[in-house]
Design a protein around this motif. Sequence first.
Motif, PDB file in Angstrom:
ATOM      1  N   ASN A 218       0.826  -1.383   0.093  1.00 20.47           N
ATOM      2  CA  ASN A 218      -0.007  -0.042   0.169  1.00 20.47           C
ATOM      3  C   ASN A 218       0.767   1.252  -0.067  1.00 20.47           C
ATOM      4  O   ASN A 218       0.415   2.367  -0.540  1.00 20.47           O
ATOM      5  CB  ASN A 218      -1.051  -0.034   1.132  1.00 20.47           C
ATOM      6  CG  ASN A 218      -2.038  -0.990   1.020  1.00 20.47           C
ATOM      7  OD1 ASN A 218      -2.477  -1.369  -0.061  1.00 20.47           O
ATOM      8  ND2 ASN A 218      -2.563  -1.366   2.098  1.00 20.47           N
ATOM      9  N   LEU A 219       2.143   1.443   0.651  1.00 25.44           N
ATOM     10  CA  LEU A 219       2.969   2.287   0.694  1.00 25.44           C
ATOM     11  C   LEU A 219       3.420   2.629  -0.633  1.00 25.44           C
ATOM     12  O   LEU A 219       3.567   3.796  -1.109  1.00 25.44           O
ATOM     13  CB  LEU A 219       4.181   2.121   1.517  1.00 25.44           C
ATOM     14  CG  LEU A 219       3.690   2.192   3.171  1.00 25.44           C
ATOM     15  CD1 LEU A 219       4.930   1.963   3.608  1.00 25.44           C
ATOM     16  CD2 LEU A 219       3.344   3.609   3.450  1.00 25.44           C
ATOM     17  N   ARG A 220       3.649   1.592  -1.546  1.00 24.45           N
ATOM     18  CA  ARG A 220       4.089   1.666  -3.007  1.00 24.45           C
ATOM     19  C   ARG A 220       2.953   2.199  -3.904  1.00 24.45           C
ATOM     20  O   ARG A 220       3.146   3.072  -4.837  1.00 24.45           O
ATOM     21  CB  ARG A 220       4.612   0.473  -3.595  1.00 24.45           C
ATOM     22  CG  ARG A 220       5.891  -0.007  -2.968  1.00 24.45           C
ATOM     23  CD  ARG A 220       6.631  -1.075  -3.991  1.00 24.45           C
ATOM     24  NE  ARG A 220       5.910  -2.423  -3.706  1.00 24.45           N
ATOM     25  CZ  ARG A 220       6.082  -3.195  -3.130  1.00 24.45           C
ATOM     26  NH1 ARG A 220       6.831  -3.300  -1.900  1.00 24.45           N
ATOM     27  NH2 ARG A 220       5.329  -4.470  -3.081  1.00 24.45           N
ATOM     28  N   LEU A 221       2.026   2.006  -3.703  1.00 30.24           N
ATOM     29  CA  LEU A 221       0.653   2.385  -4.319  1.00 30.24           C
ATOM     30  C   LEU A 221       0.241   3.684  -4.173  1.00 30.24           C
ATOM     31  O   LEU A 221      -0.251   4.446  -4.795  1.00 30.24           O
ATOM     32  CB  LEU A 221      -0.484   1.355  -4.102  1.00 30.24           C
ATOM     33  CG  LEU A 221      -0.639   0.111  -4.632  1.00 30.24           C
ATOM     34  CD1 LEU A 221      -1.746  -0.855  -4.248  1.00 30.24           C
ATOM     35  CD2 LEU A 221      -0.309  -0.022  -6.250  1.00 30.24           C
ATOM     36  N   GLU A 222       0.516   4.382  -2.599  1.00 33.10           N
ATOM     37  CA  GLU A 222       0.316   5.543  -2.209  1.00 33.10           C
ATOM     38  C   GLU A 222       1.060   6.293  -3.335  1.00 33.10           C
ATOM     39  O   GLU A 222       0.714   7.631  -3.605  1.00 33.10           O
ATOM     40  CB  GLU A 222       0.846   5.688  -0.837  1.00 33.10           C
ATOM     41  CG  GLU A 222       0.570   6.962  -0.356  1.00 33.10           C
ATOM     42  CD  GLU A 222       0.923   7.396   0.983  1.00 33.10           C
ATOM     43  OE1 GLU A 222       0.466   8.359   1.734  1.00 33.10           O
ATOM     44  OE2 GLU A 222       1.881   6.694   1.474  1.00 33.10           O
ATOM     45  N   GLN A 223       2.480   6.028  -3.485  1.00 28.12           N
ATOM     46  CA  GLN A 223       3.516   7.108  -4.442  1.00 28.12           C
ATOM     47  C   GLN A 223       2.806   6.935  -5.656  1.00 28.12           C
ATOM     48  O   GLN A 223       3.003   8.108  -6.460  1.00 28.12           O
ATOM     49  CB  GLN A 223       4.841   6.440  -4.387  1.00 28.12           C
ATOM     50  CG  GLN A 223       5.398   6.164  -3.185  1.00 28.12           C
ATOM     51  CD  GLN A 223       6.787   5.405  -3.133  1.00 28.12           C
ATOM     52  OE1 GLN A 223       7.040   4.847  -4.154  1.00 28.12           O
ATOM     53  NE2 GLN A 223       7.371   5.336  -2.180  1.00 28.12           N
ATOM     54  N   LEU A 224       1.943   5.927  -6.262  1.00 29.43           N
ATOM     55  CA  LEU A 224       1.282   6.225  -7.421  1.00 29.43           C
ATOM     56  C   LEU A 224       0.074   6.638  -7.426  1.00 29.43           C
ATOM     57  O   LEU A 224      -0.937   6.698  -8.394  1.00 29.43           O
ATOM     58  CB  LEU A 224       1.419   4.686  -8.259  1.00 29.43           C
ATOM     59  CG  LEU A 224       2.663   4.175  -8.586  1.00 29.43           C
ATOM     60  CD1 LEU A 224       2.410   2.839  -8.821  1.00 29.43           C
ATOM     61  CD2 LEU A 224       3.510   4.943  -9.368  1.00 29.43           C
ATOM     62  N   ASN A 225      -0.398   7.057  -6.241  1.00 28.00           N
ATOM     63  CA  ASN A 225      -1.942   7.682  -6.182  1.00 28.00           C
ATOM     64  C   ASN A 225      -2.959   6.617  -6.550  1.00 28.00           C
ATOM     65  O   ASN A 225      -3.853   6.925  -6.751  1.00 28.00           O
ATOM     66  CB  ASN A 225      -2.187   8.941  -6.812  1.00 28.00           C
ATOM     67  CG  ASN A 225      -1.164  10.142  -6.250  1.00 28.00           C
ATOM     68  OD1 ASN A 225      -1.073  10.125  -5.205  1.00 28.00           O
ATOM     69  ND2 ASN A 225      -0.870  10.997  -7.204  1.00 28.00           N
ATOM     70  N   ALA A 226      -2.614   5.326  -6.127  1.00 28.91           N
ATOM     71  CA  ALA A 226      -3.531   4.290  -6.595  1.00 28.91           C
ATOM     72  C   ALA A 226      -4.042   3.533  -5.303  1.00 28.91           C
ATOM     73  O   ALA A 226      -4.650   2.296  -5.645  1.00 28.91           O
ATOM     74  CB  ALA A 226      -2.732   3.206  -7.367  1.00 28.91           C
ATOM     75  N   VAL A 227      -3.981   4.259  -4.072  1.00 30.75           N
ATOM     76  CA  VAL A 227      -4.617   3.500  -2.954  1.00 30.75           C
ATOM     77  C   VAL A 227      -5.260   4.724  -2.219  1.00 30.75           C
ATOM     78  O   VAL A 227      -4.738   5.923  -2.251  1.00 30.75           O
ATOM     79  CB  VAL A 227      -3.640   2.993  -2.176  1.00 30.75           C
ATOM     80  CG1 VAL A 227      -2.590   3.820  -1.567  1.00 30.75           C
ATOM     81  CG2 VAL A 227      -4.522   2.123  -1.031  1.00 30.75           C
ATOM     82  N   GLY A 228      -6.457   4.485  -1.551  1.00 27.37           N
ATOM     83  CA  GLY A 228      -6.999   5.449  -0.778  1.00 27.37           C
ATOM     84  C   GLY A 228      -6.431   5.576   0.705  1.00 27.37           C
ATOM     85  O   GLY A 228      -5.698   4.332   1.144  1.00 27.37           O
ATOM     86  N   GLN A 229      -6.567   6.641   1.310  1.00 28.50           N
ATOM     87  CA  GLN A 229      -6.282   6.991   2.473  1.00 28.50           C
ATOM     88  C   GLN A 229      -6.724   6.141   3.566  1.00 28.50           C
ATOM     89  O   GLN A 229      -5.861   5.656   4.641  1.00 28.50           O
ATOM     90  CB  GLN A 229      -6.248   8.578   2.980  1.00 28.50           C
ATOM     91  CG  GLN A 229      -5.523   8.794   4.290  1.00 28.50           C
ATOM     92  CD  GLN A 229      -4.138   8.704   4.216  1.00 28.50           C
ATOM     93  OE1 GLN A 229      -3.603   9.047   3.052  1.00 28.50           O
ATOM     94  NE2 GLN A 229      -3.356   8.322   5.239  1.00 28.50           N
ATOM     95  N   LEU A 230      -7.978   5.771   3.547  1.00 27.49           N
ATOM     96  CA  LEU A 230      -8.302   4.867   4.338  1.00 27.49           C
ATOM     97  C   LEU A 230      -7.934   3.578   4.409  1.00 27.49           C
ATOM     98  O   LEU A 230      -7.499   2.861   5.497  1.00 27.49           O
ATOM     99  CB  LEU A 230     -10.017   4.901   4.321  1.00 27.49           C
ATOM    100  CG  LEU A 230     -10.689   3.885   5.311  1.00 27.49           C
ATOM    101  CD1 LEU A 230     -10.610   4.285   6.832  1.00 27.49           C
ATOM    102  CD2 LEU A 230     -12.044   3.676   4.796  1.00 27.49           C
ATOM    103  N   GLU A 231      -7.619   2.926   3.221  1.00 23.20           N
ATOM    104  CA  GLU A 231      -6.961   1.542   3.045  1.00 23.20           C
ATOM    105  C   GLU A 231      -5.793   1.511   3.541  1.00 23.20           C
ATOM    106  O   GLU A 231      -5.271   0.573   4.141  1.00 23.20           O
ATOM    107  CB  GLU A 231      -7.130   1.064   1.615  1.00 23.20           C
ATOM    108  CG  GLU A 231      -6.677  -0.248   1.394  1.00 23.20           C
ATOM    109  CD  GLU A 231      -6.971  -0.463  -0.116  1.00 23.20           C
ATOM    110  OE1 GLU A 231      -6.428  -1.842  -0.325  1.00 23.20           O
ATOM    111  OE2 GLU A 231      -7.299   0.206  -1.028  1.00 23.20           O
ATOM    112  N   LEU A 232      -4.870   2.731   3.465  1.00 21.43           N
ATOM    113  CA  LEU A 232      -3.741   2.899   3.973  1.00 21.43           C
ATOM    114  C   LEU A 232      -3.652   2.970   5.329  1.00 21.43           C
ATOM    115  O   LEU A 232      -2.668   2.112   5.924  1.00 21.43           O
ATOM    116  CB  LEU A 232      -3.114   3.858   3.453  1.00 21.43           C
ATOM    117  CG  LEU A 232      -1.450   4.269   3.682  1.00 21.43           C
ATOM    118  CD1 LEU A 232      -0.384   3.240   3.104  1.00 21.43           C
ATOM    119  CD2 LEU A 232      -1.019   5.624   3.246  1.00 21.43           C
ATOM    120  N   ASP A 233      -4.373   3.755   6.175  1.00 23.87           N
ATOM    121  CA  ASP A 233      -4.650   3.734   7.440  1.00 23.87           C
ATOM    122  C   ASP A 233      -4.892   2.416   8.034  1.00 23.87           C
ATOM    123  O   ASP A 233      -4.046   1.840   9.163  1.00 23.87           O
ATOM    124  CB  ASP A 233      -5.672   4.689   7.874  1.00 23.87           C
ATOM    125  CG  ASP A 233      -4.993   6.105   7.598  1.00 23.87           C
ATOM    126  OD1 ASP A 233      -3.694   6.315   7.358  1.00 23.87           O
ATOM    127  OD2 ASP A 233      -5.748   6.934   7.562  1.00 23.87           O
TER     128      ASP A 233
END
Length: 266
Positions: A114-129
């Motif tokens: 999810n941290l890698r997907l965050e860099q690509l703006n491909a994951v939501g903040q809720l899912e990351l949290d």
Amino acid sequence: MTVKTRLVWALFCVTPLAFAQTAQPVQAPGVVQAPGAASRPALERHDIRAQLMPRRYTTIAAEIGAKVSSIPVPEGGAFRAGQVLVSFDCSLQKAQLDKAQAELEGAEQTLKSNLRLEQLNAVGQLELDLSKSAANKAKAEVGGNKAVLAKCQVPAPFAGRVAEQKVREQQYVQPGQALLDILDDSVLELEFLVPSVWLRWLKVGGGFEVQIDETRKNYPAKFTRIGARVDPVSQSVKVAAAINGKFPELIAGMSGKVLIKPNEGQ
């Protein structure tokens, strides 16, 4: 003068000295009371007894519910500080730890993804949290299981000897159940009462002797502590002392008579 008048007159003629004489206490024949003996504390008129006690002693109890697998040190045996005194069969606790570690690995992998997907703006903040929370929860589970697994061996808190074994091998115990009574007999102490008037000369470090009943020998000792309060009823104070030296024949529980030399202030 009438007979009644004579009797009344005789009563008034009795002197106060006669009443004082009749009020004197009757002393038993042959008994001579020493001057001031009645005012002395009772402890000064009797032998002072003391019992040998270990410097440290405690009861080892189980912190988990498990089956006892081994007790390496038998009753009366000596042990060193940190040596294992009791071991439990913790196969179930070990399996729970393995499960928690596997869940932690999975949670960490999900978090990394999810941290890698965050860099690509491909994951939501809720899912990351949520993935971060799951990783932290799995890490806490591992820590809790490790803490439980650490209770599967009971180390000695100090060097000493086993006084009593309360359980046997292959016996299942509950949390809080007593396992062993242990004591540190490297220094044997004495606790006893002395007259409070001795505080005029009694000092920490002062020496005396104690006569042990079981060995019929005298041993040197020295005062180590003086109580902080005097008992006003018995006019006594509690003191503590330690046997000065090593004597293998002495063990905790022996008792004897405290010998204080007169030139030390009696």
